[in-house]
Design a protein around this motif. Structure first.
Motif, PDB file in Angstrom:
ATOM      1  N   LYS A  42     -26.353 -40.723   4.640  1.00  0.00           N
ATOM      2  CA  LYS A  42     -25.437 -39.826   3.943  1.00  0.00           C
ATOM      3  C   LYS A  42     -23.985 -40.139   4.269  1.00  0.00           C
ATOM      4  CE  LYS A  42     -24.274 -34.929   3.403  1.00  0.00           C
ATOM      5  NZ  LYS A  42     -24.637 -33.541   3.781  1.00  0.00           N
ATOM      6  N   ASN A  43     -23.695 -40.428   5.540  1.00  0.00           N
ATOM      7  CA  ASN A  43     -22.322 -40.651   5.967  1.00  0.00           C
ATOM      8  C   ASN A  43     -22.038 -42.118   6.283  1.00  0.00           C
ATOM      9  OD1 ASN A  43     -21.519 -37.929   5.857  1.00  0.00           O
ATOM     10  ND2 ASN A  43     -22.299 -37.530   7.919  1.00  0.00           N
ATOM     11  N   ALA A  44     -20.790 -42.503   6.108  1.00  0.00           N
ATOM     12  CA  ALA A  44     -20.349 -43.831   6.523  1.00  0.00           C
ATOM     13  C   ALA A  44     -20.437 -43.922   8.043  1.00  0.00           C
ATOM     14  CB  ALA A  44     -18.917 -44.080   6.067  1.00  0.00           C
ATOM     15  N   HIS A  45     -20.730 -45.110   8.546  1.00  0.00           N
ATOM     16  CA  HIS A  45     -20.792 -45.283   9.995  1.00  0.00           C
ATOM     17  C   HIS A  45     -20.563 -46.732  10.388  1.00  0.00           C
ATOM     18  CE1 HIS A  45     -24.935 -45.935   8.592  1.00  0.00           C
ATOM     19  NE2 HIS A  45     -25.130 -46.681   9.664  1.00  0.00           N
ATOM     20  N   PRO A  67     -27.165 -58.866  19.996  1.00  0.00           N
ATOM     21  CA  PRO A  67     -26.281 -58.033  20.833  1.00  0.00           C
ATOM     22  C   PRO A  67     -24.814 -58.401  20.647  1.00  0.00           C
ATOM     23  CG  PRO A  67     -28.206 -58.684  22.082  1.00  0.00           C
ATOM     24  CD  PRO A  67     -28.274 -59.443  20.789  1.00  0.00           C
ATOM     25  N   GLY A  68     -23.988 -57.387  20.416  1.00  0.00           N
ATOM     26  CA  GLY A  68     -22.568 -57.612  20.179  1.00  0.00           C
ATOM     27  C   GLY A  68     -22.179 -57.600  18.718  1.00  0.00           C
ATOM     28  N   THR A  69     -23.163 -57.600  17.809  1.00  0.00           N
ATOM     29  CA  THR A  69     -22.860 -57.545  16.379  1.00  0.00           C
ATOM     30  C   THR A  69     -22.320 -56.160  16.003  1.00  0.00           C
ATOM     31  OG1 THR A  69     -24.593 -59.145  15.840  1.00  0.00           O
ATOM     32  CG2 THR A  69     -23.814 -57.760  14.036  1.00  0.00           C
ATOM     33  N   VAL A  70     -21.301 -56.142  15.147  1.00  0.00           N
ATOM     34  CA  VAL A  70     -20.750 -54.891  14.620  1.00  0.00           C
ATOM     35  C   VAL A  70     -20.885 -54.899  13.102  1.00  0.00           C
ATOM     36  CG1 VAL A  70     -18.663 -53.511  14.291  1.00  0.00           C
ATOM     37  CG2 VAL A  70     -19.103 -54.575  16.498  1.00  0.00           C
ATOM     38  N   LEU A  71     -21.415 -53.823  12.534  1.00  0.00           N
ATOM     39  CA  LEU A  71     -21.543 -53.714  11.078  1.00  0.00           C
ATOM     40  C   LEU A  71     -20.999 -52.374  10.604  1.00  0.00           C
ATOM     41  CD1 LEU A  71     -25.134 -55.141  10.399  1.00  0.00           C
ATOM     42  CD2 LEU A  71     -22.938 -56.303  10.092  1.00  0.00           C
ATOM     43  N   PHE A  72     -20.360 -52.402   9.439  1.00  0.00           N
ATOM     44  CA  PHE A  72     -19.868 -51.183   8.800  1.00  0.00           C
ATOM     45  C   PHE A  72     -20.791 -50.820   7.639  1.00  0.00           C
ATOM     46  CE2 PHE A  72     -17.566 -48.937   5.502  1.00  0.00           C
ATOM     47  CZ  PHE A  72     -16.951 -47.915   6.223  1.00  0.00           C
ATOM     48  N   TYR A  73     -21.065 -49.530   7.487  1.00  0.00           N
ATOM     49  CA  TYR A  73     -21.919 -49.033   6.410  1.00  0.00           C
ATOM     50  C   TYR A  73     -21.161 -47.989   5.605  1.00  0.00           C
ATOM     51  CZ  TYR A  73     -25.690 -50.923   9.349  1.00  0.00           C
ATOM     52  OH  TYR A  73     -26.491 -51.731  10.117  1.00  0.00           O
ATOM     53  N   ILE A 105      -7.547 -41.318   5.047  1.00  0.00           N
ATOM     54  CA  ILE A 105      -8.005 -42.694   4.868  1.00  0.00           C
ATOM     55  C   ILE A 105      -9.268 -42.683   4.019  1.00  0.00           C
ATOM     56  CG2 ILE A 105      -7.040 -43.483   7.073  1.00  0.00           C
ATOM     57  CD1 ILE A 105      -9.908 -43.438   8.173  1.00  0.00           C
ATOM     58  N   THR A 106      -9.659 -43.848   3.560  1.00  0.00           N
ATOM     59  CA  THR A 106     -10.884 -43.993   2.783  1.00  0.00           C
ATOM     60  C   THR A 106     -11.875 -44.842   3.573  1.00  0.00           C
ATOM     61  OG1 THR A 106     -10.120 -46.024   1.710  1.00  0.00           O
ATOM     62  CG2 THR A 106      -9.551 -43.923   0.641  1.00  0.00           C
ATOM     63  N   GLU A 107     -13.103 -44.876   3.094  1.00  0.00           N
ATOM     64  CA  GLU A 107     -14.113 -45.728   3.729  1.00  0.00           C
ATOM     65  C   GLU A 107     -13.687 -47.194   3.680  1.00  0.00           C
ATOM     66  OE1 GLU A 107     -18.063 -45.147   2.332  1.00  0.00           O
ATOM     67  OE2 GLU A 107     -17.996 -42.961   2.544  1.00  0.00           O
ATOM     68  N   GLU A 108     -13.075 -47.597   2.584  1.00  0.00           N
ATOM     69  CA  GLU A 108     -12.661 -48.990   2.442  1.00  0.00           C
ATOM     70  C   GLU A 108     -11.572 -49.343   3.457  1.00  0.00           C
ATOM     71  OE1 GLU A 108     -13.186 -52.678   1.350  1.00  0.00           O
ATOM     72  OE2 GLU A 108     -14.371 -51.007   0.551  1.00  0.00           O
ATOM     73  N   GLY A 113     -10.373 -52.025   8.701  1.00  0.00           N
ATOM     74  CA  GLY A 113      -9.985 -51.908  10.099  1.00  0.00           C
ATOM     75  C   GLY A 113     -11.000 -52.500  11.046  1.00  0.00           C
ATOM     76  N   THR A 114     -12.270 -52.482  10.657  1.00  0.00           N
ATOM     77  CA  THR A 114     -13.323 -53.016  11.517  1.00  0.00           C
ATOM     78  C   THR A 114     -13.502 -54.523  11.355  1.00  0.00           C
ATOM     79  OG1 THR A 114     -15.067 -52.589   9.875  1.00  0.00           O
ATOM     80  CG2 THR A 114     -14.561 -50.825  11.436  1.00  0.00           C
ATOM     81  N   ALA A 115     -12.705 -55.147  10.499  1.00  0.00           N
ATOM     82  CA  ALA A 115     -12.802 -56.604  10.319  1.00  0.00           C
ATOM     83  C   ALA A 115     -12.453 -57.344  11.602  1.00  0.00           C
ATOM     84  CB  ALA A 115     -11.884 -57.055   9.181  1.00  0.00           C
TER      85      ALA A 115
END
Length: 265
Positions: A42-45, A67-73, A105-108, A113-115
């Motif tokens: 339901k929520n961005a994370h 281990p150490g991977t970061v992903l945005f949803y 801010i928006t999800e995009e 920012g997480t790039a």
């Protein structure tokens, strides 16, 4: 196909922290096989994978997670996981819609920012550590860390419009992360005046040269820390620290955790 509600994940949600209105931190473990079909949340994370691994598939791209991977949803973004290693563990920073509006801010924007994945994973660990501290300052600290992360939205754009020597410097620093190059040494390799590097480095990298190199070293150490056979002394040496004490101090400053406590997560 499942659409998972707030703070619900396919694995075992070992701990759920609500230390900041609108931001939940969920610690999730995978000890046994779970549903491998398409699902969404339901929520961005943002997820930081601490242990194990998986193959994640989305509509237009696939990820090999370790281990150490970061992903945005994005909220309601379809994905599935296969060939998960057991045990696996991750930390999820979940943000509800009202919190996006509150921070304007928006999800995009947050995704951009997480790039900067190195900075993102260190900030996630600091947010997680604030949850474990859980004192009267934690809520404000988490909000400040989140705001700082979201403000990094121009990270990729900065590099796309920068002089060629900046990209060369980026590649050089990421290739020699275990070494300790001085400003003068980098200047000679790039044939750029050291004053020019000093002047423009914070603009493109968002911090000082020393801070950036320390982040790279600690980032690489996170994976090494998952190998029980590697001692802190060996990791310190491999990552180019002067000694174990220097490594421990830097690790705690960058993540909020001591190396020993991180290994126990």
């Amino acid at each position: 196909m499942y659409n998972l509600e707030k703070e619900i994940y396919l694995g075992n949600s070992k701990n759920v922290y609500n230390k900041s209105d609108g931001i939940s931190i969920i610690e999730t473990e995978y000890q046994n096989k779970v549903y491998e079909g398409w699902h969404s949340h339901k929520n961005a994370h943002i997820t930081l994978f601490l242990k194990g691994g998986t193959i994640e598939k989305r509509k237009k791209e696939n990820f090999s997670v370790s281990p150490g991977t970061v992903l945005f949803y994005h909220s309601d973004e379809l994905h599935l996981n296969q060939n998960t290693l057991f045990p696996s563990k991750n930390i999820n920073i979940e943000i509800d819609e009202n919190h996006f509006n509150e921070f304007e801010i928006t999800e995009e924007i947050l995704k951009k920012g997480t790039a900067d994945t190195v900075k993102t994973k260190l900030f996630i660990l600091k947010i997680y550590n604030e949850c474990l501290i859980g004192d009267v300052f934690s809520k404000d600290s988490i909000n400040m860390l989140f705001a700082n992360l979201a403000s990094n939205q121009n990270y990729l754009e900065q590099f796309s419009k920068c002089p060629n020597w900046v990209n060369s410097l980026y590649e050089l620093l990421n290739d020699c992360w275990s070494e300790n190059p001085s400003l003068n040494e980098l200047s000679k390799i790039l044939n750029i005046n050291p004053i020019s590097i000093s002047k423009h480095f914070p603009k493109y990298f968002g911090c000082t040269l020393g801070e950036y190199i320390r982040r790279l070293k600690i980032d690489r150490s996170l994976t090494l820390m998952q190998q029980p056979s590697s001692s802190l002394t060996e990791i310190s040496f491999e990552c180019g620290f002067a000694d174990q004490s220097h490594f421990i101090r830097t690790f705690k400053h960058q993540t909020g955790f001591s190396p020993k406590k991180f290994r126990d997560l």
